[in-house]
Design a protein around this motif. Structure first.
Motif, short mmCIF file in Angstrom:
data_model
loop_
_atom_site.label_atom_id
_atom_site.label_comp_id
_atom_site.label_asym_id
_atom_site.label_seq_id
_atom_site.Cartn_x
_atom_site.Cartn_y
_atom_site.Cartn_z
N UNK A 1 0.83 -1.21 0.00
CA UNK A 1 0.00 0.00 0.00
C UNK A 1 0.87 1.25 0.00
N UNK A 2 1.84 1.31 0.90
CA UNK A 2 2.71 2.49 1.01
C UNK A 2 3.54 2.63 -0.26
N UNK A 3 4.07 1.53 -0.76
CA UNK A 3 4.88 1.58 -1.97
C UNK A 3 4.09 2.15 -3.15
N UNK A 4 2.83 1.77 -3.26
CA UNK A 4 2.02 2.22 -4.39
C UNK A 4 1.71 3.72 -4.32
N UNK A 5 1.85 4.32 -3.16
CA UNK A 5 1.68 5.76 -3.04
C UNK A 5 2.81 6.48 -3.77
N UNK B 1 1.73 -9.20 -7.38
CA UNK B 1 2.13 -10.52 -6.90
C UNK B 1 2.24 -10.52 -5.37
N UNK B 2 2.91 -9.51 -4.81
CA UNK B 2 3.09 -9.48 -3.35
C UNK B 2 1.81 -9.10 -2.62
N UNK B 3 0.97 -8.29 -3.22
CA UNK B 3 -0.33 -7.99 -2.62
C UNK B 3 -1.16 -9.28 -2.54
N UNK B 4 -1.18 -10.06 -3.62
CA UNK B 4 -1.91 -11.33 -3.62
C UNK B 4 -1.29 -12.32 -2.64
N UNK B 5 0.02 -12.29 -2.50
CA UNK B 5 0.68 -13.16 -1.52
C UNK B 5 0.24 -12.79 -0.11
N UNK B 6 0.15 -11.51 0.19
CA UNK B 6 -0.31 -11.07 1.51
C UNK B 6 -1.75 -11.48 1.77
N UNK B 7 -2.62 -11.33 0.75
CA UNK B 7 -4.01 -11.78 0.90
C UNK B 7 -4.07 -13.29 1.11
#
Length: 155
Positions: free
Chosen positions: A101-105, A115-121
């Motif tokens: 989330x912070x990185x995407x800002x 990929x990493x967002x889906x891994x976290x979910x």
């Protein structure tokens, strides 16, 4: 099954976060050529424009220590069936989600962020399965002795 799936995903995130953060920090500090890497593999510091960082040194350290370290701790504690394992698994899953989330800002979208967002979910989902708070579709819930039975009123 959900425990093994969690360990696979969390192990992947642990390894890649730790190594990626290490390469980011050392590459920023020493230069990619001293690591034996071609300069084009390093993300240019211009990607950090508008962020609080001038280089990838601090973000690399944070990625390796906080995200990677939390995931390593979660993997070790879950493997050892430690009483804090599930709590650390939640912290690990949320750490990568917050990181993305912070990185995407600050950094434009990339496939790795997805990929990493889906891994976290997936980590959070596998944790919910491990806790019994979520059941696979089609599975029946078995009542345990500690669960109160629900009665139907007015039937």
């Amino acid at each position: 099954m959900s425990r093994i799936a969690f360990l696979v995903v969390a192990g992947f995130v642990a390894l890649t976060s730790f190594l990626g953060g290490l390469v980011m920090a050392l590459g920023s500090w020493l230069g990619p050529e001293r690591l034996g890497l071609p300069p084009e593999v390093m993300i240019p510091n211009s990607m950090l424009a508008g962020s609080p960082f001038a280089s990838f040194l601090v973000p690399g350290i944070l990625l390796a220590v906080i995200v990677g370290g939390t995931h390593v701790a979660a993997v070790v504690l879950v493997i050892g069936n430690h009483r804090w394992g599930q709590l650390m698994a939640a912290a690990a899953g949320y750490s990568i989600l917050i990181w993305i989330f912070v990185q995407m800002v600050f950094i434009p979208f990339s496939v790795l962020q997805l990929v990493y967002f889906l891994a976290g979910l997936a980590e959070i989902g596998f944790l919910l399965l491990m806790l019994g708070l979520l059941t696979p579709q089609g599975a029946t819930h078995v009542h345990t002795a500690s669960e109160p039975r629900r009665s139907v009123q007015g039937a």
